[in-house]
Design a protein around this motif. Structure first.
Motif, PDB file in Angstrom:
ATOM      1  N   SER A  16       0.834  -1.208   0.000  1.00  0.00           N
ATOM      2  CA  SER A  16       0.000   0.000   0.000  1.00  0.00           C
ATOM      3  C   SER A  16       0.868   1.257   0.000  1.00  0.00           C
ATOM      4  O   SER A  16       0.607   2.205  -0.759  1.00  0.00           O
ATOM      5  CB  SER A  16      -0.933   0.015   1.219  1.00  0.00           C
ATOM      6  OG  SER A  16      -1.845  -1.050   1.173  1.00  0.00           O
ATOM      7  N   ALA A  28      -0.375   4.525   6.719  1.00  0.00           N
ATOM      8  CA  ALA A  28      -1.751   4.842   6.359  1.00  0.00           C
ATOM      9  C   ALA A  28      -2.731   3.936   7.099  1.00  0.00           C
ATOM     10  O   ALA A  28      -2.381   2.895   7.644  1.00  0.00           O
ATOM     11  CB  ALA A  28      -1.933   4.685   4.848  1.00  0.00           C
ATOM     12  N   GLY A  29      -3.995   4.363   7.156  1.00  0.00           N
ATOM     13  CA  GLY A  29      -5.089   3.534   7.644  1.00  0.00           C
ATOM     14  C   GLY A  29      -5.012   3.178   9.110  1.00  0.00           C
ATOM     15  O   GLY A  29      -4.668   3.990   9.968  1.00  0.00           O
ATOM     16  N   THR A  30      -5.331   1.914   9.424  1.00  0.00           N
ATOM     17  CA  THR A  30      -5.399   1.429  10.796  1.00  0.00           C
ATOM     18  C   THR A  30      -4.060   1.557  11.514  1.00  0.00           C
ATOM     19  O   THR A  30      -4.009   1.889  12.699  1.00  0.00           O
ATOM     20  CB  THR A  30      -5.851  -0.045  10.814  1.00  0.00           C
ATOM     21  OG1 THR A  30      -7.114  -0.161  10.172  1.00  0.00           O
ATOM     22  CG2 THR A  30      -5.981  -0.549  12.243  1.00  0.00           C
TER      23      THR A  30
END
Length: 254
Positions: free
Chosen positions: A66, A99-101
């Motif tokens: 990602s 990024a994200g969680t």
């Protein structure tokens, strides 16, 4: 500044020529740095920029897919806008890290340790936003590494047991560490990174005392993250309390 061993200039044109940014276009021979029967390492611009003025240094294992995809797209956009190499690589770093969680979990744990109070911030989320000048992030293995086609986890096999991985750590990470002279806190993400740092730093050295030993990997895939954090919470608080930072009485406003 760009990493002393930066390969961005070599791959800049190839990134600009990509029509689409996906695994089929990136995980190809033109970006392949190393491969054997199990391990593949590809180029990515994610870790080409170094914030040499940082005081907080967060260290992961290797950029995942990602992060790699975001970094490639960010680089392509920057090249199209005729930004400088340093501007492009800085943007790649900022846009693609945690990024994200993982980002949410990382900030939550740092805030739980009250690191924001030592830094004079309202929340450690500011390290990734208006106070990003305080932060440098990197990976022990500078470029995306995959094991049997999946994101390499640092454990199977262990980083220290594979010659090519040790080569990247010794040649790239060690130089990066030297480029950030004013570090006050080093945060290894998980046990695999800790093991390598214990080889780098003598137990009684100044650098060893700056490491937040015991900090769990913030990935959502780390099912024991909360347990690990609670087990090491008091010792991590002690590390901070023992003089890494004096608490800031005023919240930063810049």
């Amino acid at each position: 500044m760009l990493h002393p061993n930066s390969l961005f200039q070599k791959y800049k044109g190839k990134i600009a020529d990509l029509d689409v940014i996906n695994k089929e276009s990136i995980q190809t021979e033109q970006f392949l740095l190393y491969h054997d029967s199990k391990i593949q390492i590809y180029y990515a611009p994610h870790n080409e920029y170094i914030n040499e003025k940082a005081s907080v240094f967060i260290i992961g294992i290797t950029p995942g897919w990602s992060q790699t995809q975001i970094a490639f797209q960010t680089a392509k956009n920057g090249i199209g806008m005729c930004n400088t190499d340093e501007e492009i690589c800085f943007k790649c770093k900022v846009e693609s890290r945690f990024a994200g969680t993982m980002h949410k979990n990382l900030i939550s744990m740092l805030d739980d340790l009250n690191l924001q109070e030592y830094l004079g911030l309202k929340s450690c989320s500011e390290l990734f936003d208006k106070n990003k000048s305080l932060l440098h992030t990197t990976s022990l293995i500078k470029y995306p590494c995959f094991y049997k086609g999946k994101n390499y986890n640092g454990h199977t096999p262990s980083m220290g047991s594979v010659d090519i991985l040790r080569k990247y750590i010794m040649e790239d990470f060690s130089k990066e560490l030297d480029c950030v002279p004013n570090l006050k806190l080093i945060i290894p993400l998980g046990a695999a990174v800790e093991e390598i740092l214990k080889e780098f730093f003598e137990p009684k050295s100044a650098q060893y005392s700056k490491v937040l030993w015991g900090f769990p990997h913030p990935s959502g895939l780390n099912g024991r993250r909360k347990i690990q954090f609670e087990e090491k919470r008091e010792s991590m608080l002690d590390i901070l309390e023992n003089g890494i930072y004096p608490r800031q009485s005023n919240i930063r406003t810049f």
